[in-house]
Design an enzyme around this catalytic site. Structure first.
Site, PDB file in Angstrom:
ATOM      1  N   GLU A 142       1.043  -1.158   0.054  1.00  0.00           N
ATOM      2  CA  GLU A 142       0.357  -0.475  -0.224  1.00  0.00           C
ATOM      3  C   GLU A 142       0.889   0.806   0.328  1.00  0.00           C
ATOM      4  OE1 GLU A 142      -2.044   0.768   3.895  1.00  0.00           O
ATOM      5  OE2 GLU A 142      -1.629  -1.306   4.338  1.00  0.00           O
ATOM      6  N   HIS A 182      -3.098 -10.858  11.473  1.00  0.00           N
ATOM      7  CA  HIS A 182      -2.018  -9.301  11.258  1.00  0.00           C
ATOM      8  C   HIS A 182      -2.450  -8.539  12.389  1.00  0.00           C
ATOM      9  CE1 HIS A 182      -1.743  -5.466   9.681  1.00  0.00           C
ATOM     10  NE2 HIS A 182      -3.234  -5.120  10.192  1.00  0.00           N
ATOM     11  N   CYS A 216      -3.967  -3.985   4.440  1.00  0.00           N
ATOM     12  CA  CYS A 216      -2.121  -4.315   4.827  1.00  0.00           C
ATOM     13  C   CYS A 216      -2.959  -6.075   3.752  1.00  0.00           C
ATOM     14  CB  CYS A 216      -2.572  -5.104   6.144  1.00  0.00           C
ATOM     15  SG  CYS A 216      -2.111  -3.047   7.153  1.00  0.00           S
TER      16      CYS A 216
HETATM   17  N1  COA Z   1       0.159   1.491  31.361  1.00  0.00           N
HETATM   18  C1  COA Z   1      -0.592   0.275  30.115  1.00  0.00           C
HETATM   19  N2  COA Z   1      -1.556   0.065  29.484  1.00  0.00           N
HETATM   20  C2  COA Z   1      -2.093   1.559  28.914  1.00  0.00           C
HETATM   21  C3  COA Z   1      -1.286   2.917  29.563  1.00  0.00           C
HETATM   22  C4  COA Z   1      -0.680   2.352  30.586  1.00  0.00           C
HETATM   23  N3  COA Z   1      -0.003   3.786  31.346  1.00  0.00           N
HETATM   24  N4  COA Z   1      -2.027   3.466  29.179  1.00  0.00           N
HETATM   25  C5  COA Z   1      -3.060   3.412  28.524  1.00  0.00           C
HETATM   26  N5  COA Z   1      -2.335   1.793  28.706  1.00  0.00           N
HETATM   27  C6  COA Z   1      -3.582   0.801  27.560  1.00  0.00           C
HETATM   28  C7  COA Z   1      -5.133   1.383  27.417  1.00  0.00           C
HETATM   29  O1  COA Z   1      -5.674   0.411  28.759  1.00  0.00           O
HETATM   30  C8  COA Z   1      -5.127   0.703  25.860  1.00  0.00           C
HETATM   31  O2  COA Z   1      -5.366  -0.855  26.308  1.00  0.00           O
HETATM   32  P1  COA Z   1      -7.178  -1.474  25.710  1.00  0.00           P
HETATM   33  O3  COA Z   1      -6.273  -1.284  24.605  1.00  0.00           O
HETATM   34  O4  COA Z   1      -6.532  -3.627  26.310  1.00  0.00           O
HETATM   35  O5  COA Z   1      -7.952  -1.281  26.620  1.00  0.00           O
HETATM   36  C9  COA Z   1      -4.155   0.670  25.272  1.00  0.00           C
HETATM   37  O6  COA Z   1      -3.143   0.846  26.236  1.00  0.00           O
HETATM   38  C10 COA Z   1      -4.084   1.852  24.554  1.00  0.00           C
HETATM   39  O7  COA Z   1      -4.128   3.085  24.930  1.00  0.00           O
HETATM   40  P2  COA Z   1      -5.613   4.197  24.214  1.00  0.00           P
HETATM   41  O8  COA Z   1      -6.176   5.601  25.379  1.00  0.00           O
HETATM   42  O9  COA Z   1      -6.802   3.133  23.628  1.00  0.00           O
HETATM   43  O10 COA Z   1      -4.803   4.294  23.013  1.00  0.00           O
HETATM   44  P3  COA Z   1      -4.627   5.002  22.165  1.00  0.00           P
HETATM   45  O11 COA Z   1      -6.150   5.958  21.900  1.00  0.00           O
HETATM   46  O12 COA Z   1      -4.137   6.753  21.691  1.00  0.00           O
HETATM   47  O13 COA Z   1      -4.660   4.832  20.692  1.00  0.00           O
HETATM   48  C11 COA Z   1      -4.942   2.414  18.935  1.00  0.00           C
HETATM   49  C12 COA Z   1      -4.970   3.253  20.675  1.00  0.00           C
HETATM   50  C13 COA Z   1      -5.075   1.230  18.616  1.00  0.00           C
HETATM   51  C14 COA Z   1      -6.270   4.071  18.573  1.00  0.00           C
HETATM   52  C15 COA Z   1      -4.118   4.084  18.448  1.00  0.00           C
HETATM   53  O14 COA Z   1      -2.694   3.576  18.773  1.00  0.00           O
HETATM   54  C16 COA Z   1      -4.293   3.772  16.772  1.00  0.00           C
HETATM   55  O15 COA Z   1      -5.198   4.149  15.808  1.00  0.00           O
HETATM   56  N6  COA Z   1      -3.568   3.015  16.383  1.00  0.00           N
HETATM   57  C17 COA Z   1      -3.319   2.522  14.390  1.00  0.00           C
HETATM   58  C18 COA Z   1      -4.556   1.315  14.125  1.00  0.00           C
HETATM   59  C19 COA Z   1      -4.314   0.527  12.965  1.00  0.00           C
HETATM   60  O16 COA Z   1      -3.408  -0.107  12.711  1.00  0.00           O
HETATM   61  N7  COA Z   1      -5.437   0.252  12.553  1.00  0.00           N
HETATM   62  C20 COA Z   1      -5.456  -0.042  11.499  1.00  0.00           C
HETATM   63  C21 COA Z   1      -6.048  -1.683  11.914  1.00  0.00           C
HETATM   64  S1  COA Z   1      -5.878  -3.256  10.389  1.00  0.00           S
END
Ligand code: COA
Length: 410
Positions: A85, A239, A117
């Site tokens: 991609e 994935h 992906c």
């Molecule tokens: N210690 C341990 N864990 C912690 C923490 C800390 N201090 N602070 C947050 N976390 C955990 C949260 O509880 C959460 O876990 P959970 O999902 O099991 O509930 C995780 O860390 C992520 O925290 P969150 O606040 O949800 O992160 P975010 O909103 O900043 O972003 C994603 C998370 C995944 C949405 C982001 O990284 C993203 O957009 N990634 C790309 C997505 C992607 O690749 N999509 C394509 C799919 S194929």
């Protein structure tokens, strides 16, 4: 010519850029608790390409490594497919650049397969079907650079890398079973990258929901068609946009099986540790490599210190945002001497250089690249001349001295 049931991966190799950012450094710069990145997302480090490294040079690099380390005769390759991609041209595919750079045979098909992906899996499925009928060999390459905006939630889930697989009628790495149509598609905007952007637009939480819905659909389709259940797999690979996603995915499959209530299952934690965790160490080191991330997991599993890999039955879930997904399965072949220590993964990770956060930010700006010492790579992007992308690198040549005659041609 009759159909040949023995089709699969004859050889697999990995390319990882020489630079990486430690997520502790990113967390500190972003004033985030490092545990969020390391435990919450499961990421430790993310690979970052050098200024003269792009999806084409990475694809050529990994294809060359595969040909070299398995002593493949390039003359036996009849099709080159790049699943990506991160295309560099709206018309000319990455497969065409690789074909030219490695001087592969002219009696050859070259094209790219794209669906976020899922792209490389589309290419792999196509290649498997083609090999089953022609008994020829195809080179399938996943190559991608995963890039999100600075300070966006996706930033800690970036990465870069390529995986090459030689697909043919004499699999020595993984033999795929007869295809089952365990596929799913739905037109959604969970993650996409318009042509005018260098970074993806992602609705993170929504993309995870879309992923899990696609997994549920394909896993149920697969298990209903084959009668197989969770414990029939020795390993379950997914994935991996970030490693914690594999835990969420495993949990969804586990819940499906519990609801079916056929057998008493060991705990989710115990099964995950046994079936999925051994394949995640490479993803934790490299980050997201989009179309290659499932196959980076496969390479990690092959390179894991785990004797149970030989002969193991492996389920694999591939997801591409947008979206399209597939569940497929195959058996790892028994002769570990063919693939153990051949993918290049351990060696490349051992040789990497850690970036400072300031260097990482400078490398994101192509107009103002940080001063750097290029790593010892074969293929480099030189720039654009007369609208043409220019690269430098050696042609592929066939050497028999490492793998003997096993790969010398059909
Ligand atoms: N210690 C341990 N864990 C912690 C923490 C800390 N201090 N602070 C947050 N976390 C955990 C949260 O509880 C959460 O876990 P959970 O999902 O099991 O509930 C995780 O860390 C992520 O925290 P969150 O606040 O949800 O992160 P975010 O909103 O900043 O972003 C994603 C998370 C995944 C949405 C982001 O990284 C993203 O957009 N990634 C790309 C997505 C992607 O690749 N999509 C394509 C799919 S194929």
């Amino acid at each position: 010519m009759g159909r040949n049931e023995r089709a699969g991966i004859e050889a697999i190799a990995v390319h990882v850029p020489n630079l990486y950012l430690d997520l502790k450094d990113l967390a500190q710069a972003n004033s985030v608790d490092p545990a969020k990145y390391q435990k919450g997302l499961g990421c430790q480090r993310m690979a970052w390409p050098e200024p003269d490294e792009d999806p084409v040079s990475m694809a050529a690099e990994v294809a060359h490594r595969l040909i070299d380390s398995y002593a493949v005769d390039p003359a036996t390759i009849g099709m080159v497919i790049a699943g990506t991609e991160s295309g560099v041209d709206a018309a000319k595919p990455i497969a065409s650049f690789v074909h030219g750079l490695l001087s592969l045979p002219q009696r050859c098909r070259t094209f790219d397969t794209q669906h976020a992906c899922y792209g490389a899996t589309a290419g792999l499925r196509l290649a498997l079907d083609w090999c089953r009928t022609t008994r020829k060999r195809a080179l399938v390459i996943a190559t991608d650079i995963a890039r999100y905006d600075v300070h966006s939630p996706g930033e800690p889930t970036q990465g870069a890398g390529a995986v090459a697989m030689l697909v043919g009628p004499d699999p020595a790495v993984v033999q795929f079973e007869d295809p089952v149509e365990a596929v799913y598609a739905s037109h959604v905007f969970d993650f996409f990258r318009p042509h005018y952007r260098s970074t993806a637009v992602v609705d993170g939480r929504y993309s995870l929901e879309c992923y899990l819905t696609a997994l549920e659909n394909t896993y149920v389709a697969y298990t209903e068609a084959t009668g197989r259940r969770l414990l029939d797999f020795r390993y379950l690979l997914f994935h991996v946009p970030f490693p914690k996603m594999a835990w969420k995915a495993f949990g969804r499959v586990y819940d499906i099986e519990q609801a079916r209530n056929h057998t008493e299952l060991p705990s989710k934690e115990e099964l995950f540790a046994r079936m999925t965790e051994p394949a995640l160490w490479g993803n934790r080191e490299v980050g997201n490599v989009y179309s290659g991330s499932l196959y980076l997991s496969l390479a990690s599993l092959l390179e894991a210190d785990d004797a149970a890999v030989e002969g193991a039955f492996v389920g694999m879930f591939s997801y591409g945002s947008g979206n399209c997904a597939e569940f497929l399965a195959g058996r790892v072949c028994h002769d570990a001497s063919v693939w153990r220590n051949r993918t290049g993964l351990r060696q490349l990770l051992a040789e990497r250089r850690r970036l400072t956060h300031a260097e990482y930010l400078a490398l994101r700006e192509p107009a103002n690249p940080a001063p750097f010492t290029p790593s010892p790579r074969r293929y480099r992007f030189l720039g654009i001349e007369n609208h043409q992308r220019k690269y430098v690198g050696p042609k592929a040549s066939h050497s028999r001295n490492r793998a003997g005659d096993a790969y010398a041609g059909l």
